[in-house]
Design a protein around this motif. Structure first.
Motif, PDB file in Angstrom:
ATOM      1  N   TYR A   4       1.650  -7.015 -22.439  1.00 20.23           N
ATOM      2  CA  TYR A   4       1.350  -6.859 -21.029  1.00 20.23           C
ATOM      3  C   TYR A   4       0.558  -5.584 -20.765  1.00 20.23           C
ATOM      4  CZ  TYR A   4       5.246 -10.150 -20.781  1.00 20.23           C
ATOM      5  OH  TYR A   4       6.081 -11.223 -20.967  1.00 20.23           O
ATOM      6  N   LEU A   5      -0.364  -5.685 -19.827  1.00 18.19           N
ATOM      7  CA  LEU A   5      -1.105  -4.535 -19.315  1.00 18.19           C
ATOM      8  C   LEU A   5      -1.054  -4.595 -17.798  1.00 18.19           C
ATOM      9  CD1 LEU A   5      -4.349  -4.768 -21.488  1.00 18.19           C
ATOM     10  CD2 LEU A   5      -2.487  -3.146 -21.768  1.00 18.19           C
ATOM     11  N   VAL A   6      -0.865  -3.454 -17.156  1.00 20.70           N
ATOM     12  CA  VAL A   6      -0.893  -3.385 -15.698  1.00 20.70           C
ATOM     13  C   VAL A   6      -1.600  -2.102 -15.315  1.00 20.70           C
ATOM     14  CG1 VAL A   6       0.454  -3.221 -13.579  1.00 20.70           C
ATOM     15  CG2 VAL A   6       1.278  -4.645 -15.442  1.00 20.70           C
ATOM     16  N   ASN A   7      -2.505  -2.212 -14.356  1.00 18.12           N
ATOM     17  CA  ASN A   7      -3.174  -1.029 -13.822  1.00 18.12           C
ATOM     18  C   ASN A   7      -3.379  -1.217 -12.337  1.00 18.12           C
ATOM     19  OD1 ASN A   7      -3.821   1.056 -15.811  1.00 18.12           O
ATOM     20  ND2 ASN A   7      -4.845  -0.622 -16.874  1.00 18.12           N
ATOM     21  N   CYS A   8      -3.448  -0.107 -11.638  1.00 14.97           N
ATOM     22  CA  CYS A   8      -3.679  -0.110 -10.200  1.00 14.97           C
ATOM     23  C   CYS A   8      -5.039   0.522  -9.934  1.00 14.97           C
ATOM     24  CB  CYS A   8      -2.575   0.678  -9.503  1.00 14.97           C
ATOM     25  SG  CYS A   8      -2.644   0.562  -7.715  1.00 14.97           S
ATOM     26  N   LEU A   9      -5.822  -0.145  -9.107  1.00 14.01           N
ATOM     27  CA  LEU A   9      -7.115   0.398  -8.719  1.00 14.01           C
ATOM     28  C   LEU A   9      -6.924   1.572  -7.755  1.00 14.01           C
ATOM     29  CD1 LEU A   9      -9.028  -2.936  -8.007  1.00 14.01           C
ATOM     30  CD2 LEU A   9      -9.228  -1.474 -10.027  1.00 14.01           C
ATOM     31  N   VAL A  10      -7.897   2.452  -7.711  1.00 19.00           N
ATOM     32  CA  VAL A  10      -7.876   3.527  -6.732  1.00 19.00           C
ATOM     33  C   VAL A  10      -8.051   2.867  -5.357  1.00 19.00           C
ATOM     34  CG1 VAL A  10      -9.099   5.558  -5.865  1.00 19.00           C
ATOM     35  CG2 VAL A  10      -8.830   5.215  -8.339  1.00 19.00           C
ATOM     36  N   PRO A  11      -7.123   3.097  -4.434  1.00 19.20           N
ATOM     37  CA  PRO A  11      -7.216   2.460  -3.115  1.00 19.20           C
ATOM     38  C   PRO A  11      -8.480   2.864  -2.362  1.00 19.20           C
ATOM     39  CG  PRO A  11      -5.031   3.359  -3.471  1.00 19.20           C
ATOM     40  CD  PRO A  11      -5.899   3.878  -4.576  1.00 19.20           C
ATOM     41  N   GLN A  12      -9.044   1.941  -1.616  1.00 20.66           N
ATOM     42  CA  GLN A  12     -10.218   2.240  -0.792  1.00 20.66           C
ATOM     43  C   GLN A  12      -9.829   3.062   0.439  1.00 20.66           C
ATOM     44  OE1 GLN A  12     -12.160  -1.484   0.012  1.00 20.66           O
ATOM     45  NE2 GLN A  12     -13.130  -1.519  -1.993  1.00 20.66           N
ATOM     46  N   ASP A  13      -8.609   2.872   0.901  1.00 21.13           N
ATOM     47  CA  ASP A  13      -8.093   3.616   2.046  1.00 21.13           C
ATOM     48  C   ASP A  13      -7.675   5.007   1.563  1.00 21.13           C
ATOM     49  OD1 ASP A  13      -6.562   4.728   4.120  1.00 21.13           O
ATOM     50  OD2 ASP A  13      -5.679   2.782   4.658  1.00 21.13           O
ATOM     51  N   ARG A  14      -8.299   6.035   2.116  1.00 18.66           N
ATOM     52  CA  ARG A  14      -8.007   7.413   1.687  1.00 18.66           C
ATOM     53  C   ARG A  14      -6.584   7.855   2.029  1.00 18.66           C
ATOM     54  NH1 ARG A  14     -13.474  10.810   3.024  1.00 18.66           N
ATOM     55  NH2 ARG A  14     -14.787   9.720   1.516  1.00 18.66           N
ATOM     56  N   ASN A  15      -5.923   7.141   2.918  1.00 21.77           N
ATOM     57  CA  ASN A  15      -4.550   7.487   3.288  1.00 21.77           C
ATOM     58  C   ASN A  15      -3.526   6.955   2.301  1.00 21.77           C
ATOM     59  OD1 ASN A  15      -5.249   8.879   5.682  1.00 21.77           O
ATOM     60  ND2 ASN A  15      -5.604   6.906   6.669  1.00 21.77           N
ATOM     61  N   ILE A  16      -3.977   6.164   1.351  1.00 19.71           N
ATOM     62  CA  ILE A  16      -3.081   5.640   0.320  1.00 19.71           C
ATOM     63  C   ILE A  16      -3.445   6.331  -0.986  1.00 19.71           C
ATOM     64  CG2 ILE A  16      -2.355   3.614  -0.993  1.00 19.71           C
ATOM     65  CD1 ILE A  16      -3.209   1.907   1.401  1.00 19.71           C
ATOM     66  N   GLN A  17      -2.458   6.870  -1.651  1.00 22.53           N
ATOM     67  CA  GLN A  17      -2.669   7.523  -2.939  1.00 22.53           C
ATOM     68  C   GLN A  17      -1.672   6.966  -3.945  1.00 22.53           C
ATOM     69  OE1 GLN A  17      -2.263  11.710  -2.308  1.00 22.53           O
ATOM     70  NE2 GLN A  17      -4.274  11.890  -1.362  1.00 22.53           N
ATOM     71  N   VAL A  18      -2.166   6.575  -5.086  1.00 21.87           N
ATOM     72  CA  VAL A  18      -1.302   6.163  -6.187  1.00 21.87           C
ATOM     73  C   VAL A  18      -1.077   7.422  -7.012  1.00 21.87           C
ATOM     74  CG1 VAL A  18      -1.074   4.698  -8.229  1.00 21.87           C
ATOM     75  CG2 VAL A  18      -2.245   3.826  -6.182  1.00 21.87           C
ATOM     76  N   VAL A  19       0.157   7.881  -7.030  1.00 22.28           N
ATOM     77  CA  VAL A  19       0.421   9.157  -7.689  1.00 22.28           C
ATOM     78  C   VAL A  19       0.986   8.999  -9.100  1.00 22.28           C
ATOM     79  CG1 VAL A  19       0.691  10.434  -5.541  1.00 22.28           C
ATOM     80  CG2 VAL A  19       2.686   9.400  -6.618  1.00 22.28           C
ATOM     81  N   ALA A  20       1.467   7.797  -9.431  1.00 21.47           N
ATOM     82  CA  ALA A  20       1.999   7.593 -10.773  1.00 21.47           C
ATOM     83  C   ALA A  20       2.014   6.113 -11.102  1.00 21.47           C
ATOM     84  CB  ALA A  20       3.416   8.151 -10.889  1.00 21.47           C
ATOM     85  N   GLN A  21       1.819   5.821 -12.359  1.00 19.35           N
ATOM     86  CA  GLN A  21       1.989   4.476 -12.889  1.00 19.35           C
ATOM     87  C   GLN A  21       2.881   4.616 -14.115  1.00 19.35           C
ATOM     88  OE1 GLN A  21      -1.424   1.682 -12.837  1.00 19.35           O
ATOM     89  NE2 GLN A  21      -2.651   3.493 -12.315  1.00 19.35           N
ATOM     90  N   ASN A  22       4.099   4.128 -13.991  1.00 16.01           N
ATOM     91  CA  ASN A  22       5.059   4.218 -15.086  1.00 16.01           C
ATOM     92  C   ASN A  22       5.197   2.853 -15.719  1.00 16.01           C
ATOM     93  OD1 ASN A  22       5.747   6.959 -14.444  1.00 16.01           O
ATOM     94  ND2 ASN A  22       6.834   6.139 -12.676  1.00 16.01           N
ATOM     95  N   ARG A  23       5.130   2.805 -17.035  1.00 19.15           N
ATOM     96  CA  ARG A  23       5.219   1.530 -17.751  1.00 19.15           C
ATOM     97  C   ARG A  23       6.331   1.596 -18.786  1.00 19.15           C
ATOM     98  NH1 ARG A  23       0.065   3.306 -17.221  1.00 19.15           N
ATOM     99  NH2 ARG A  23      -1.374   1.970 -16.102  1.00 19.15           N
ATOM    100  N   ASN A  24       6.960   0.461 -18.988  1.00 22.05           N
ATOM    101  CA  ASN A  24       7.929   0.379 -20.080  1.00 22.05           C
ATOM    102  C   ASN A  24       7.960  -1.036 -20.638  1.00 22.05           C
ATOM    103  OD1 ASN A  24       9.368  -1.126 -18.260  1.00 22.05           O
ATOM    104  ND2 ASN A  24      11.111   0.247 -18.169  1.00 22.05           N
TER     105      ASN A  24
END
Length: 169
Positions: A149-169
């Motif tokens: 499995y692979l999972v990634n999150c795109l950088v949001p287009q809305d500047r008010n949304i920030q992805v600060v971490a992606q934890n995988r296990n």
């Protein structure tokens, strides 16, 4: 007014992929399942690529071509895509989300047999209103004995949304 407030708040999303090891190259003995997530204020959208390796192709095809006629009908495509979505566990802040199928596309069986064909599934899920700091969890349980499995999150287009971490296990 709640929408304006939500837009002004910074949202935090943590993405988790479970029941698999990260894969850096497609191996012949694995069913590679890669998901890319796009986060918006009120929903997520995701694009999923499923690529069966040559050694697991027959097992995957048996779950898709349920009547065994060697043809993947539109009904079988829809049924398989729905099964894949049922095998996902998706939640935000501990509240379950229901993924909705947007589209599904299958390659020719010959391409899949060679380990080259990709199944594409697009889905979305509505997000309920919530606090500023949120946690999105995705667990993929589909074909877990043979999958990577692979999972990634795109950088949001809305500047008010920030992805600060992606934890995988």
């Amino acid at each position: 007014h709640d929408c304006k407030m939500i837009r002004k708040l910074t949202s935090i999303f943590a993405i988790l992929a479970t029941l698999g090891l990260p894969a850096f190259a497609h191996r012949l003995d694995e069913y590679l399942q890669a998901i890319i997530i796009s986060v918006e204020q009120d929903r997520i959208q995701a694009s999923m690529r499923l690529i069966p390796g040559v050694a697991v192709y027959a097992r995957v095809l048996a779950n898709i071509d349920t009547n065994g006629d060697g043809v993947i009908s539109q009904a079988e495509q829809q049924a398989y895509a729905q099964q894949v979505l049922r095998d996902l566990s998706l939640s935000i802040d501990g509240h379950p989300l229901k993924p909705q199928l947007l589209s599904v596309e299958f390659p020719a069986i010959a391409e899949m047999k060679e380990g080259l064909g990709e199944i594409h599934i697009e889905f979305s899920a509505d997000l309920p209103r919530g606090a500023a700091n949120r946690k999105l969890v995705l667990a993929n349980h589909h074909q877990n004995r043979i999958s990577a499995y692979l999972v990634n999150c795109l950088v949001p287009q809305d500047r008010n949304i920030q992805v600060v971490a992606q934890n995988r296990n």
